[in-house]
Design an enzyme around this catalytic site. Structure first.
Site, PDB file in Angstrom:
ATOM      1  N   LYS A  49      36.359  33.496  68.688  1.00 26.69           N
ATOM      2  CA  LYS A  49      35.326  34.701  68.172  1.00 26.69           C
ATOM      3  C   LYS A  49      34.236  34.111  67.533  1.00 26.69           C
ATOM      4  O   LYS A  49      33.033  34.383  67.452  1.00 26.69           O
ATOM      5  CB  LYS A  49      36.087  35.616  67.279  1.00 26.69           C
ATOM      6  CG  LYS A  49      36.685  35.038  65.937  1.00 26.69           C
ATOM      7  CD  LYS A  49      37.413  36.247  65.232  1.00 26.69           C
ATOM      8  CE  LYS A  49      38.110  35.590  63.926  1.00 26.69           C
ATOM      9  NZ  LYS A  49      37.124  35.374  62.971  1.00 26.69           N
ATOM     10  N   GLN A  77      32.518  26.740  61.534  1.00 22.13           N
ATOM     11  CA  GLN A  77      33.548  26.389  62.488  1.00 22.13           C
ATOM     12  C   GLN A  77      33.403  26.415  63.930  1.00 22.13           C
ATOM     13  O   GLN A  77      33.993  25.733  64.852  1.00 22.13           O
ATOM     14  CB  GLN A  77      35.098  27.034  61.923  1.00 22.13           C
ATOM     15  CG  GLN A  77      35.379  26.700  60.753  1.00 22.13           C
ATOM     16  CD  GLN A  77      36.717  27.285  60.308  1.00 22.13           C
ATOM     17  OE1 GLN A  77      38.016  26.698  60.917  1.00 22.13           O
ATOM     18  NE2 GLN A  77      36.733  28.120  59.230  1.00 22.13           N
ATOM     19  N   GLY A  99      42.590  24.405  49.956  1.00 25.25           N
ATOM     20  CA  GLY A  99      41.109  24.796  50.542  1.00 25.25           C
ATOM     21  C   GLY A  99      40.739  26.002  50.017  1.00 25.25           C
ATOM     22  O   GLY A  99      41.305  27.050  49.579  1.00 25.25           O
ATOM     23  N   ALA A 100      39.415  25.938  49.183  1.00 26.77           N
ATOM     24  CA  ALA A 100      38.752  27.110  48.385  1.00 26.77           C
ATOM     25  C   ALA A 100      37.560  27.506  48.882  1.00 26.77           C
ATOM     26  O   ALA A 100      36.575  27.583  48.363  1.00 26.77           O
ATOM     27  CB  ALA A 100      38.509  26.427  47.028  1.00 26.77           C
TER      28      ALA A 100
END
Length: 474
Positions: free
Chosen positions: A286, A376, A49-50
């Site tokens: 968070k 996210q 994943g980048a």
């Protein structure tokens, strides 16, 4: 005299580099020894994943250890085929020409011309292509060092000793299920460091959460002792620019202590901690509350008072939720509190909340935003709400003295769900939630949580028949 000063300065600089290099090589050799690596067999570290943090994490390792080529090999995997749009290509060209060091590097590598052609619209650039030159699509304004990029997942991971999960939590399960196919014949067990923040919620056979490290464990069968979580109060671009930061690596003592030592740098201090669950859950929470923080900031024109009121209420909800999950969770203090603070202050989730409140983006644009990557916090809002709204988890409401679902004690989470997921309300509803005269003092929610009366160990249960269960996809 001037000449002798220059020589002395240059010599001391060289000696300093040599000493630092020796220290790095000692740390590398120590980790290689723990992993049983023989001479001539490089330690293979692969980022999967980048995104911004995944790319920066790989470049930190490359900058530190990449010159020990016979002892370590650092690569990063990202999917092929993601085109760079014309506007981003123009922005990238401006960044290149504003940095003489980057410009010279590209000219030396005979790579500059393709950026000129892309700027003119005569060529299409791809995300994996520019990453090789040190440009992350989610962080164009911060040039990184060049990286070894692999677009074939099997080639990237099949012999990896350490895998760094830089994927969003929403993609972690799927990718690691594919990785598992390539690890069927493995003899050695790899170490996995997860950077992912977020959770999935599953409702059967009992409501429970699934964290990214649990997803990896279930997808691959890798023992949980070999899977760690790393997080902290940091912004990826600022870390790469060597602003002082710290982080915690959490998990089994066998690996967290040597890895903390291996990852530690003068400007990036890594501590270790055993409480994997609280840190992972807080990593997801968070992001949830950062979206609300961004909304409050935009709607009140950065009112310090309003933001502080929001901070008090959202942190009390976070403490309440973690006490549902763990009997003695790590306190929301120190690095955990700092991580929450910086995410609410600056980060893609807070930015997303601001843009929504200002009307510059809308929910129909989805959770993956060009130039920012995956937001996210949106899926995490849905997952936490679905989980905590289950009647089987009912707790006694302190004011009404009747059983209610836990989410009823989390008014901000409820409001974010109505704004982002069910779309019953507009962004302004977040202010109404704060101004509700029936809202309890945040201290009361914290005291209730710390009484242990609401602890629900089933929320982290891992019964055998849950493994094949389909989690909620939001």
């Amino acid at each position: 005299m001037v000449g002798s000063i220059e020589v002395m300065s240059r010599n001391s600089y060289t000696n300093g580099n040599m000493q630092n290099g020796n220290c790095l090589e000692e740390k590398l050799d120590e980790l290689r020894g723990l992993l049983g690596k023989a001479d001539g067999d490089p330690l293979r570290i692969v980022g999967v994943g980048a995104g911004a943090w995944g790319s920066v994490f790989a470049t930190l390792l490359q900058d530190n250890y990449g010159h020990f080529r016979e002892k370590v090999q650092i690569r990063i995997w990202r999917r092929p085929g993601r085109a760079v749009d014309r506007a981003t290509a123009e922005q990238l060209f401006e960044v290149i020409n504003s940095r003489e060091d980057v410009l010279r590097r590209l000219i030396r590598r005979c790579a500059y011309l393709k950026y000129v052609e892309a700027r003119l619209g005569d060529r299409t650039l791809y995300a994996d292509e520019i990453l090789k030159d040190g440009f992350c699509l989610n962080m164009i304004d911060t040039p990184l060092c060049p990286l070894k990029v692999v677009t074939n997942l099997q080639e990237a991971v099949w012999d990896a000793d350490i895998v760094v999960n830089g994927l969003p939590s929403t993609e972690t399960r799927e990718v690691f299920e594919e990785i598992n196919h390539y690890w069927k014949e493995r003899i050695t067990v790899p170490i996995i460091i997860s950077l992912a923040k977020g959770i999935e919620a599953a409702l059967h056979p009992v409501p429970h959460i699934i964290t990214p490290t649990q997803m990896i464990n279930r997808a691959t069968g890798i023992p949980i002792e070999n899977i760690l979580y790393l997080g902290g109060p940091n912004i990826a671009s600022e870390i790469y620019n060597k602003e002082y930061a710290n982080a915690r690596i959490c998990g089994a003592e066998k690996w967290r202590k040597p890895l903390a030592k291996f990852l530690r740098q003068p400007h990036f201090i890594v501590w270790d901690n055993s409480d994997l669950v609280t840190h992972e859950v807080m990593g997801g929470l968070k992001n949830v509350y950062a979206i609300g923080a961004g909304m409050v900031a935009a709607l009140t024109k950065e009112s310090a008072t309003s933001k502080s009121v929001y901070f008090a209420h959202c942190t009390s909800e976070m403490i309440f939720i973690t006490h549902l999950l763990a009997e003695e969770p790590e306190k929301l203090a120190g690095p955990l509190l700092a991580d929450t603070y910086v995410t609410l202050l600056k980060g893609r989730n807070a930015w997303y909340g601001q843009m929504l409140a200002k009307g510059e983006i809308n929910r129909d644009m989805g959770d993956s935003i060009s130039g920012k990557g995956m937001i996210q916090g949106v899926s995490a809002v849905g997952a936490f709400y679905e989980l905590l709204s289950q009647s089987s988890l009912s707790v006694l409401h302190p004011g009404e003295n009747k059983p209610v679902a836990p989410v009823e004690l989390c008014p901000i989470l409820k409001t974010l769900y109505k704004i982002l997921i069910s779309r019953e309300q507009l962004s302004q509803a977040i202010l109404q939630a704060l101004r509700d005269e029936t809202l309890n003092d945040p201290r009361e929610r914290i005291e209730i949580a710390q009484s242990h009366a609401f602890y629900r160990p089933s929320l982290l249960s891992q019964p055998r028949d849950v493994v094949m269960e389909k989690p909620i996809k939001i």
